[in-house]
Write a protein that holds these residues in place. Sequence first.
Motif, PDB file in Angstrom:
ATOM      1  N   TYR A  68     -17.389  27.717 -89.017  1.00  0.00           N
ATOM      2  CA  TYR A  68     -17.187  27.417 -90.189  1.00  0.00           C
ATOM      3  C   TYR A  68     -18.498  27.260 -91.090  1.00  0.00           C
ATOM      4  O   TYR A  68     -19.092  26.053 -91.206  1.00  0.00           O
ATOM      5  N   PRO A  69     -19.333  28.116 -91.378  1.00  0.00           N
ATOM      6  CA  PRO A  69     -20.683  28.296 -91.838  1.00  0.00           C
ATOM      7  C   PRO A  69     -20.696  27.826 -93.124  1.00  0.00           C
ATOM      8  O   PRO A  69     -19.750  27.535 -93.955  1.00  0.00           O
ATOM      9  N   GLU A  70     -21.844  27.357 -93.820  1.00  0.00           N
ATOM     10  CA  GLU A  70     -22.355  26.976 -95.150  1.00  0.00           C
ATOM     11  C   GLU A  70     -23.238  27.839 -95.604  1.00  0.00           C
ATOM     12  O   GLU A  70     -23.814  28.589 -94.959  1.00  0.00           O
ATOM     13  N   ASP A  71     -23.357  27.702 -96.863  1.00  0.00           N
ATOM     14  CA  ASP A  71     -24.317  28.720 -97.676  1.00  0.00           C
ATOM     15  C   ASP A  71     -25.585  28.727 -97.033  1.00  0.00           C
ATOM     16  O   ASP A  71     -26.304  29.774 -97.020  1.00  0.00           O
ATOM     17  N   ASP A  72     -26.182  27.565 -96.616  1.00  0.00           N
ATOM     18  CA  ASP A  72     -27.618  27.056 -96.133  1.00  0.00           C
ATOM     19  C   ASP A  72     -27.730  27.565 -94.987  1.00  0.00           C
ATOM     20  O   ASP A  72     -28.892  27.375 -94.321  1.00  0.00           O
TER      21      ASP A  72
END
Length: 364
Positions: free
Chosen positions: A257-261
Motif C-alpha cells: 500500500y504505497p503513498e505518493d511520496d
Amino acid sequence: MKNIIGKAVLLASALLFSVTGTSCSDDSNATPEQEQTYDMTGFAKGADVSWLTEMERGGIKFYDANGKATECMKLLRSIGTNSIRLRVWVNPDGGWCGKDDVVIKAWRAQQLGYRIMIDFHYSDTWADPDDQAVPAAWTNYTFDEMKRAVSAHTTDVLEALKARGVINVEWVQIGNETRDGMLWNDANTAVTGKVSENAANFAAYVNAGYDAVKAVYPQAKVVVHIDEGNNIGRYTWIFNELKNNNGKWDVIGMSLYPEDDNWKELTDNCLANIKALSTQYNCNVVISEIGMAWNSDQAEPMMKKMVKGCKAISTCEGVFYWEPEVYNGWRPANYETLGWGAYTKGAFDNNGKPTAALNAFGAE
C-alpha cells in the motif's frame, strides 16, 4: 456472434470465455449487450470485491465510462480484470463475508469466467498484522481442537463452493496478513498461533488448512500472505519459521500500500523481493493486495509499474487490487461499529466510475 444461453460450463484453465446478459446492478431497461470474448488466462489481474454484496444491498451502483449502470464484476472484467479474491470470516455479524455470502459471490464470479482466490481469515472479523482474533466459538479450544477447527472450517466453506458448482478456485489463502501468525491467544502459549510465541503452532494450523484445501480442491495453490511486500525481513523471518517447523505452502502472498511520496521506492523493493523470495523458497509469489489513494495522480503510474514489473517476473502469478469498487465515502456496517472512517484506497471515483489506476489491467 452466437449468444450463449443458460448455465456456462467453466473450466479453471479455460482458454477464452464469453458471456452475455445483465445482472442486478444494471439498469432495468438496458438492452442486451453484444457478446464480447475475454481472455481470462495467464497473469492474474485481480480485484478483491468482498464488500460487493453489502454495497449492492445498500443500493450502491457502478458505472462505466459512459455513465451506464453496470454490474461491478462485469464492469471490472470489461477493463481487463480476470480474477476475483473473496475473504471468509467464521461467524461475522450480519453474515457479510460468511460462508453463504462467499458462495454467492464466487458463483457470480465464475459465471463471468473469473478465476477465484479464497482468503480465509480464521476470525469473525478483520485479521491483519495487528489483530488475529480467535473466532468467538473457538476461544477455549485446546491446540488439537484448534487444528481440527481450522480444518473443519476450511473444508466446510470449500465444500459449499464445490457443491454450488464453483470449480475455478485457483488460490486459497490460509490466513490473512499473518505477519506474526494467526489465531492469537496470548493467555495460552500452548494454543496460540502467534509465531513470536509458538511458531510450531502456526505451522501446524497452516498445515491443517493446507491439507483441507488439497482434499477439496487438489489443484488449488495454497497461499501464505504477509503485509509490506517492500520489507523482505518480514518474509524471511516468518517463512524460515514455517520451513523450520515443516510448514507447507505453494505461493507467497504480499500486500503493498504505497503513498505518493514513497511509491517508487516501495515498488522497486517489492519487485526485487519477489525475485529474491522466489529463489530462496523455490515458490511463486502473488500480490494478494495492493491499493493507493483513489484520487492520487500517482496511482496509475504505480499500478502500471507493478503490473508490468510483475508480468516480467516468471514466478509472479498476478496482482489483486483490494476493494477497488469502494467510492464516495461508503462504509461497511462493521466499519461503523468499529468507529472507522471510510476506506479511501479504492479505484472508483465519487461518481462510481473506475479510475485510471485500473488502466494497468487493460494495458498490453
